[in-house]
Design an enzyme around this catalytic site. Sequence first.
Site, PDB file in Angstrom:
ATOM      1  N   HIS A 120      25.689  85.743  57.977  1.00  0.00           N
ATOM      2  CA  HIS A 120      26.806  86.625  57.282  1.00  0.00           C
ATOM      3  C   HIS A 120      26.070  87.822  56.695  1.00  0.00           C
ATOM      4  O   HIS A 120      27.190  88.140  55.445  1.00  0.00           O
ATOM      5  CB  HIS A 120      27.824  85.604  56.470  1.00  0.00           C
ATOM      6  CG  HIS A 120      28.420  84.451  57.249  1.00  0.00           C
ATOM      7  ND1 HIS A 120      29.041  83.372  56.988  1.00  0.00           N
ATOM      8  CD2 HIS A 120      28.602  84.596  58.605  1.00  0.00           C
ATOM      9  CE1 HIS A 120      29.607  82.937  57.609  1.00  0.00           C
ATOM     10  NE2 HIS A 120      29.565  83.305  58.800  1.00  0.00           N
ATOM     11  N   CYS A 148      28.730 107.227  50.648  1.00  0.00           N
ATOM     12  CA  CYS A 148      27.349 107.734  51.453  1.00  0.00           C
ATOM     13  C   CYS A 148      26.971 109.011  51.520  1.00  0.00           C
ATOM     14  O   CYS A 148      27.611 110.130  51.427  1.00  0.00           O
ATOM     15  CB  CYS A 148      27.828 107.394  52.902  1.00  0.00           C
ATOM     16  SG  CYS A 148      26.368 107.618  54.235  1.00  0.00           S
TER      17      CYS A 148
HETATM   18  P1  OAD Z   1      32.238  76.776  51.221  1.00  0.00           P
HETATM   19  O1  OAD Z   1      32.443  77.169  49.881  1.00  0.00           O
HETATM   20  O2  OAD Z   1      33.559  76.420  52.350  1.00  0.00           O
HETATM   21  O3  OAD Z   1      31.574  75.040  51.256  1.00  0.00           O
HETATM   22  C1  OAD Z   1      30.691  74.701  50.398  1.00  0.00           C
HETATM   23  C2  OAD Z   1      30.350  73.065  50.590  1.00  0.00           C
HETATM   24  O4  OAD Z   1      29.223  72.657  49.701  1.00  0.00           O
HETATM   25  C3  OAD Z   1      31.302  72.357  50.408  1.00  0.00           C
HETATM   26  O5  OAD Z   1      31.643  71.389  51.435  1.00  0.00           O
HETATM   27  C4  OAD Z   1      31.085  71.537  49.231  1.00  0.00           C
HETATM   28  O6  OAD Z   1      31.310  70.078  49.483  1.00  0.00           O
HETATM   29  C5  OAD Z   1      29.335  71.407  49.452  1.00  0.00           C
HETATM   30  N1  OAD Z   1      28.633  71.671  48.090  1.00  0.00           N
HETATM   31  C6  OAD Z   1      29.101  71.817  46.779  1.00  0.00           C
HETATM   32  N2  OAD Z   1      28.089  71.667  45.870  1.00  0.00           N
HETATM   33  C7  OAD Z   1      27.184  70.971  46.769  1.00  0.00           C
HETATM   34  C8  OAD Z   1      25.553  70.318  46.282  1.00  0.00           C
HETATM   35  N3  OAD Z   1      25.188  70.776  45.154  1.00  0.00           N
HETATM   36  N4  OAD Z   1      24.992  69.929  47.344  1.00  0.00           N
HETATM   37  C9  OAD Z   1      25.592  69.879  48.426  1.00  0.00           C
HETATM   38  N5  OAD Z   1      26.760  70.396  48.993  1.00  0.00           N
HETATM   39  C10 OAD Z   1      27.456  70.877  48.187  1.00  0.00           C
HETATM   40  O7  OAD Z   1      30.940  77.387  51.837  1.00  0.00           O
HETATM   41  P2  OAD Z   1      30.334  77.429  53.285  1.00  0.00           P
HETATM   42  O8  OAD Z   1      30.741  76.516  54.051  1.00  0.00           O
HETATM   43  O9  OAD Z   1      29.170  78.222  53.310  1.00  0.00           O
HETATM   44  O10 OAD Z   1      31.807  83.618  55.101  1.00  0.00           O
HETATM   45  O11 OAD Z   1      31.394  78.757  53.987  1.00  0.00           O
HETATM   46  C11 OAD Z   1      31.083  79.051  55.088  1.00  0.00           C
HETATM   47  C12 OAD Z   1      31.669  80.567  54.864  1.00  0.00           C
HETATM   48  O12 OAD Z   1      32.759  80.788  54.619  1.00  0.00           O
HETATM   49  C13 OAD Z   1      31.065  81.668  54.192  1.00  0.00           C
HETATM   50  O13 OAD Z   1      29.692  81.894  54.396  1.00  0.00           O
HETATM   51  C14 OAD Z   1      31.978  82.816  53.966  1.00  0.00           C
HETATM   52  C15 OAD Z   1      33.011  82.185  54.097  1.00  0.00           C
HETATM   53  O14 OAD Z   1      34.088  82.645  54.991  1.00  0.00           O
HETATM   54  C16 OAD Z   1      31.908  84.981  55.304  1.00  0.00           C
HETATM   55  O15 OAD Z   1      31.951  85.581  53.874  1.00  0.00           O
HETATM   56  C17 OAD Z   1      31.974  85.508  56.298  1.00  0.00           C
END
Ligand code: OAD
Length: 245
Positions: A120, A148
């Site tokens: 990303h 830019c």
């Molecule tokens: P999310 O914010 O959707 O999910 C975060 C996850 O981390 C959740 O399932 C929480 O339960 C878990 N979590 C929180 N604290 C934690 C810890 N200390 N240890 C382990 N797990 C923990 O974030 P992403 O899955 O990264 O994309 O989201 C995916 C994408 O959605 C992002 O990269 C972004 C968004 O669209 C773009 O911006 C393109």
Amino acid sequence: MTTFPPELIQLLKKSTRVVALTGAGVSQESGLRTFRDAQAGLWAQYRPEDLATPGAFARDPKLVWDWYASRRESAKGALPNAGHYALVEMEKIFPEFTLITQNVDGLHRMAGSKNILELHGNILNVRCSECGTFAETWGDDLKSVPRCEKCNGLLRPDVVWFEESLPRAQLDAAINATHTCQVFFSIGTSGVVQPAAALAHAARTDGAVVIEINAEPTPLTEKVDFLFHGKSGEILPALVNAISA
Ligand code: OAD
């Protein structure tokens, strides 16, 4: 203290091709909000999904620029945590280790991971929304979005927004590593954003052992071979210790 099934440790000790997919949860213990966490202060009235789109930038570039500027400042002030460092150790343990991340904060690189696929983008980088030229510096004009130097287009963060394509080479490498791995870790990701979310399922279909580490259940939870509920900054170092013992 997490305990690990002996059969898992035995399997990991003899695994050579391993993939780890990480999400915002891995950086939570570095003090960064996860993507879907409630937003704080000024930004609480907005949904991240409504700001991270080309349409939002076209409608109100200053709003989107300011949101990313505030997230960029948080990322700049953050340091890797024990989970990031454990993933650096895993790169040394497994002969072929691929780290696929959805995170844009650059903390895996700062921790010392080398074979990283940033699906990303990286929030610390800024590029022109028109000609793509990267900007090293940009003015601190609080009234408008910086432009830019080359073509006067609006500058934007070098991240992938909803409705945009992922960088082709990074995605292809991620798919390839997923298809050939023996073990696939899904760590700190809610697993709801495609195409990253599909990787764990593809690994499973191809016969890899799938392991989830997450603070909460996700849509993947019921399908994994091993599940560890808790903080990645605690579970990953304990796992590395168990494999190295
Ligand atoms: P999310 O914010 O959707 O999910 C975060 C996850 O981390 C959740 O399932 C929480 O339960 C878990 N979590 C929180 N604290 C934690 C810890 N200390 N240890 C382990 N797990 C923990 O974030 P992403 O899955 O990264 O994309 O989201 C995916 C994408 O959605 C992002 O990269 C972004 C968004 O669209 C773009 O911006 C393109």
